[in-house]
Design a protein around this motif. Structure first.
Motif, PDB file in Angstrom:
ATOM      1  N   LYS A   1      10.301   7.576 -38.123  1.00  0.00           N
ATOM      2  CA  LYS A   1       9.820   6.942 -36.890  1.00  0.00           C
ATOM      3  C   LYS A   1       9.352   5.518 -37.176  1.00  0.00           C
ATOM      4  O   LYS A   1       9.507   4.633 -36.323  1.00  0.00           O
ATOM      5  N   ALA A   2       8.785   5.300 -38.363  1.00  0.00           N
ATOM      6  CA  ALA A   2       8.392   3.931 -38.729  1.00  0.00           C
ATOM      7  C   ALA A   2       9.614   3.026 -38.809  1.00  0.00           C
ATOM      8  O   ALA A   2       9.558   1.848 -38.439  1.00  0.00           O
ATOM      9  N   MET A   3      10.734   3.568 -39.282  1.00  0.00           N
ATOM     10  CA  MET A   3      11.971   2.776 -39.329  1.00  0.00           C
ATOM     11  C   MET A   3      12.441   2.411 -37.928  1.00  0.00           C
ATOM     12  O   MET A   3      12.976   1.315 -37.705  1.00  0.00           O
TER      13      MET A   3
ATOM     14  N   THR B   1       0.911   5.855 -30.655  1.00  0.00           N
ATOM     15  CA  THR B   1       1.530   6.079 -31.960  1.00  0.00           C
ATOM     16  C   THR B   1       2.778   6.932 -31.856  1.00  0.00           C
ATOM     17  O   THR B   1       3.525   7.053 -32.818  1.00  0.00           O
ATOM     18  N   ASP B   2       3.010   7.552 -30.684  1.00  0.00           N
ATOM     19  CA  ASP B   2       4.208   8.370 -30.497  1.00  0.00           C
ATOM     20  C   ASP B   2       5.394   7.525 -30.021  1.00  0.00           C
ATOM     21  O   ASP B   2       6.487   8.051 -29.843  1.00  0.00           O
ATOM     22  N   ALA B   3       5.173   6.244 -29.771  1.00  0.00           N
ATOM     23  CA  ALA B   3       6.248   5.403 -29.267  1.00  0.00           C
ATOM     24  C   ALA B   3       7.237   5.081 -30.380  1.00  0.00           C
ATOM     25  O   ALA B   3       6.861   4.536 -31.417  1.00  0.00           O
ATOM     26  N   TYR B   4       8.484   5.442 -30.185  1.00  0.00           N
ATOM     27  CA  TYR B   4       9.528   5.162 -31.172  1.00  0.00           C
ATOM     28  C   TYR B   4      10.874   5.207 -30.472  1.00  0.00           C
ATOM     29  O   TYR B   4      10.992   5.668 -29.336  1.00  0.00           O
ATOM     30  N   ASP B   5      11.877   4.715 -31.158  1.00  0.00           N
ATOM     31  CA  ASP B   5      13.225   4.688 -30.604  1.00  0.00           C
ATOM     32  C   ASP B   5      13.860   6.056 -30.832  1.00  0.00           C
ATOM     33  O   ASP B   5      14.301   6.380 -31.942  1.00  0.00           O
TER      34      ASP B   5
END
Length: 948
Positions: A785-787, A749-753
């Protein structure tokens, strides 16, 4: 002296009491301990006869000459005919208002009456009056006023009594009037001092005194929630208004309960989404939802966030100016507000009750409801008076909520609010997004440096036990370039408020604080909480870590634990009242058990709140991470037998330090005094350093081989410990005496750009500054982060993002969508993927700066001096940099080591077989002959070699 109580006016949570002595003079009764008793005066009732003992006040400032300090008192009876008694002992003036106070009256342009030195000072501050004209109630201002008509406009008296206000006071009614204390506006320090005229109460001969002053309930019934408020409507509103697809645990059950009109008591931990449980129903109820909260800063934050969602919300409390208070009250009166936050003392004022009587109250929410119970940890007397308020609106649903409450406190809440049949809903106290870790406090400054390096550019709180530690640590961190502020009760109120505001608004990243900081802090992006010192009990620890991760994202909670801190806490417990000591000692021991446990840390933490954690391994605490790596545990049976045998041979009367001195052959006075240098266990443990033995002893306690005496700290063998002496094996995680902290595991869940997140975060900060709001009010980190995961391209896509409701779609789609589109287009043109990269791979600017400077020829020592950190921290920066596969000059790193080529080769072989994550394994493999500083350098060499 016998007195009749003739007036009772409001003073904070208590009351000012007016009386007439049977000998004739008027008195103002004041308790001898009024400064310590917030409820002083409430025991008196108008119409009662009391016998009082005491003496006149030592300091008398005319016209307030009636003050009488009561040292003892006794209730005698009820006066049958008060009007007759008053008329005989203090004859009233009759006629126009100009006759009050011998005519020494002035009037402001608004009509408020006052006396001053220029006009003349009357001989006393209280009198009785029978007006010749009716007085009309005016509820349009911050305080209730009664208006007397004259040829030059109305003259007004502020009403300060406890009676239920009358719309009109008829001519001929007996009134008591009094003068407020000398006052002038703060903004006019050279202005005229004045005493304003107040109306204390009235006496209606045709009514029974008990009915007159009992604050009767209004007859008008409140409108109950409409039947159309279904769970489907609630779920639709959740997305449309708040932008959430799903409720958090227990939220939906509470919301549906309230919409069905059922009184509810909810026990929900900090950060579990309590506010939404009443905010969502408030938007669906036909009338007003009143929220009682003791935290002014929190209610202001809540109103700001609701208005950002285009939800009509307001608050009434002492922070408002006179004009702002009146404007907000008018909005409530006109039905333009759906959610009204009030401080309890504000709600109890008669003008507030009159305002709400006309505002169709649908729901009364009592936040921090534990404050109503004397058994709670934060009892507030004014909360006790909420039961009468609750009864004013019998058809309004009542919702009480608190973060923590024992069974006794929960029962008391229900009784005090008259909601014994209410549904009680208790949420889990587990916060699964919080990573829990306890580390032996060996070198706290170095340990703190590493923790902060892992959280650079993130918000966090460091809790310390004393104001001195806060000031010193904050100053040190500021000198090292960290964005930090101190917070404790010793700072001036203005400075505390400024520091808190800067932290909430992301103008400052780190708050170093005592326990004075935290109540009402609604900052969702606190990514870490570090306890630099040991908290006094497990409940305090839980409350403080509860300020982390309120947005549902990962947050780290690290406790640096030492028995030196525990001894300090025990010392202060011993200075407290004997009645309080057993409970305080028990609560402290619960914290120690939590710190020393070898099982999942959530088990003892949740057990404290009478909740059983169902899983054996939570995957989000240091112990569970270690348990997942059992194949690498080491056998320490021989060391355990030596230590346990020494404990037994010294009579089980000594603590860890003494046992270690015996094992290592110390000539300390205490060892020689007890002849422990002649024991068979003397000097048999030199293979381990003192620090290693301390770490081993901690593991033996964790595994239940030893128990500590709660009072003296001496070690005792347990049944399991005796089994070890009989040959049972002991295995423990690799002994880590390094000052390093267990690294945090990577979560999917910490994976983001990270690159896009930085762009969006800068835009959020820009928008927040433009409107003077905290950045999280615009969007939480979780929304940004969802974006970065979904890369929305259209408004429809943007509306699907977590946390984007109708209001934020309208306000911010035009701000954020162009940034996301441009970012994606740029990546496509450069043929780069826009798949999100794990955030853990993101390197802070400080790490990149240090690594690039090192590549350009700057030495580690020069870098440490320039960046005001230790050389070990620079090595840590380079290690983080090298782990991403980036190049570093390997020979230049080798120059930092003083090891021989054979030792270096042996270390490389160890790294090949044991890995690089736990240096303690390598330390033991090298028999303790290589320091940790050398190990860190050679680990860096190894990683750079692997990358090449």
């Amino acid at each position: 002296m016998k007195v009749l109580i003739v007036a009772k006016t409001r003073r904070g949570s208590g009351a000012c009491v007016g009386a007439i002595s049977f000998r004739g003079p008027s008195l103002r009764l004041e308790a001898a301990d009024a400064a310590l008793d917030e409820m002083a005066g409430l025991e008196f009732e108008v119409g009662e006869v009391w016998e009082v003992e005491g003496q006149p006040a030592a300091e008398v400032i005319p016209p307030h000459v009636e003050n009488f300090i009561v040292s003892a008192k006794r209730r005698l009876a009820i006066m049958d005919d008060m009007t007759c008694f008053i008329t005989n002992h203090m004859p009233p003036v009759e006629g126009s208002i100009e006759q009050l106070y011998n005519g020494f009256l002035g009037a402001t342009r608004a009509g408020a009456l006052y006396v001053s030195e220029q006009l003349g000072i009357p001989p006393c501050s209280t009198m009785f009056w029978v007006p010749d004209r009716p007085l009309q109630l005016d509820a349009s201002a911050k305080r209730l006023r009664y208006c007397y008509p004259t040829d030059n406009g109305n003259r007004t008296l502020t009403f300060v009594g406890f009676q239920e206000p009358l719309d009109v006071i008829e001519p001929g009614t007996l009134l008591r009037v009094s003068l407020a204390h000398w006052w002038r506006p703060k903004e006019k320090p050279d202005g005229e001092l004045r005493c304003y005229v107040q109306l204390s109460g009235w006496f209606l001969p045709q009514d029974d005194a008990a009915e007159q002053f009992a604050m009767p309930l209004p007859e008008a019934a409140r409108v109950p929630p409409e039947p159309a408020l279904t769970p489907e409507v609630a779920r639709t509103s959740l997305k449309q208004i708040f932008g959430f697809d799903n409720f958090w645990p227990l939220q939906e059950e509470i919301v549906n309960n309230l919409l069905a009109g059922r009184d509810t008591l909810a026990i929900m931990p900090t950060g579990s989404g309590k506010s939404l449980c009443y905010q969502l129903p408030a938007l669906l109820f036909p009338g007003l939802t009143v929220v009682v909260s003791p935290l002014i800063s929190l209610m202001q934050d809540q109103v700001e966030q609701l208005r950002e969602l285009d939800i009509p919300a307001a608050y009434l409390n002492s922070s408002l100016s006179y004009g702002a208070y009146g404007a907000m009250a008018n909005q409530v009166r006109q039905g333009a507000v759906k959610l009204l936050y009030v401080a309890p003392e504000t709600l109890l004022r008669p003008e507030t009750l009159v305002l709400l009587d006309d505002s169709r109250v649908s729901c009364l929410t009592v936040d921090e409801a534990h404050c109503i119970s004397s058994w709670g940890h934060d009892f507030r007397p004014e909360y006790r008076q909420l039961q009468d308020v609750r009864q004013r609106w019998p058809e309004a649903v009542c919702f009480a909520l608190t973060a923590t409450a024992t069974a006794r406190v929960r029962s008391d809440i229900q009784v005090q609010l008259g909601m014994t049949s209410a549904d009680m809903l208790v949420a889990s106290f587990d916060r699964p997004n919080l990573f829990l870790a306890v580390t032996a406090k060996r070198d706290p400054r170095r340990q703190l440096d590493q923790l902060l390096a892992d959280h650079r550019d993130e918000s966090g709180i460091i809790y310390c036990a004393t104001k001195r530690t806060v000031d010193e640590l904050a100053a040190q961190l500021a000198d090292e370039g960290w964005s930090v502020r101190p917070y404790h009760a010793g700072l001036a109120a203005g400075q505390r408020q400024l520091n808190q505001r800067q932290f909430i608004y992301d103008e400052v990243q780190i708050m170093v604080a005592t326990i004075a900081f935290g109540m009402g802090i609604n900052k969702p992006n606190v990514r870490f909480v570090i306890h630099y010192d040991v908290p006094k009990n497990l409940e305090s620890y839980y409350q403080q870590i509860g300020r982390a991760g309120r947005d549902g994202l990962r947050a780290d909670c690290h406790l640096l634990f030492s028995f030196s801190d525990v001894r300090t806490i025990r010392y202060f417990i011993n200075q407290s009242s004997p009645d309080l000591r057993p409970g305080a000692v028990s609560r402290l021991q619960t914290l120690i058990d939590f710190a020393e446990t070898s099982e999942c840390r959530r088990r003892p933490l949740l057990a404290y709140f009478e909740e059983k954690y169902p899983a054996a391994n939570c995957g989000m605490c240091d112990n569970c991470l270690a348990a997942s790596d059992k194949e690498n545990w080491i056998d320490v049976t021989e060391a355990a037998q030596k230590f346990l045998s020494c404990v037994k041979r010294t009579g089980e009367n000594f603590g860890t330090s003494h046992i270690i001195d015996v094992l290592r052959g110390s000539r300390a006075k205490k060892v020689l005094k007890w002849n422990h240098n002649h024991l068979s266990t003397y000097d048999i443990g030199r293979e381990y350093s003192k620090r290693e033995w301390q770490a081993l002893a901690g593991k033996f306690v964790q595994q239940g081989l030893l128990a500590r005496d709660e009072r003296h700290g001496s070690l005792k063998l347990t049944y399991q410990g005796k089994a070890v002496l009989r040959g049972q094996a002991v295995r423990i995680p690799p002994l880590d005496i390094d000052v390093s902290i267990t690294s945090k595991p990577r979560l999917d869940t910490d994976a983001y750009d990270a690159e896009l997140f930085t762009i969006l975060r800068e835009k959020r900060q820009e928008l927040a500054k433009a409107v003077g709001l905290p950045a999280f009010v615009i969007f939480h980190d979780s929304s940004l982060k969802a974006m970065t995961k979904s890369y929305p391209q259209t408004e429809a896509d943007f509306a699907d993002v977590h946390g984007v409701g109708k209001a934020k779609l309208k306000k911010y789609a035009g701000e954020f969508l162009p940034l996301i589109r441009n970012y994606c287009a740029k990546k496509e043109n450069s043929q780069e993927s826009v798949e999100p990269a794990p955030a853990a791979d993101e390197l802070s600017p400080h790490i990149v700066e240090a690594a690039q400077a090192f590549n350009n020829g700057e030495s580690i020592s020069a870098l440490a001096e320039r960046l005001t950190v230790t050389p070990e921290t620079i090595v840590y920066y380079l290690w983080r940099y090298a782990e991403t596969g980036r190049p570093l000059p390997i020979e230049k790193i080798r120059e930092q080591s003083t090891l021989s080529s054979n030792q270096q080769a042996a270390l490389m072989a160890c790294f090949d077989t044991m890995g690089t994550n736990r240096l303690s394994r390598i330390f033991h493999a090298m028999h303790g002959n290589v320091s940790y500083d050398e190990l860190r350098v050679m680990r860096l060499v190894y990683i750079v070699c692997q990358s090449n």
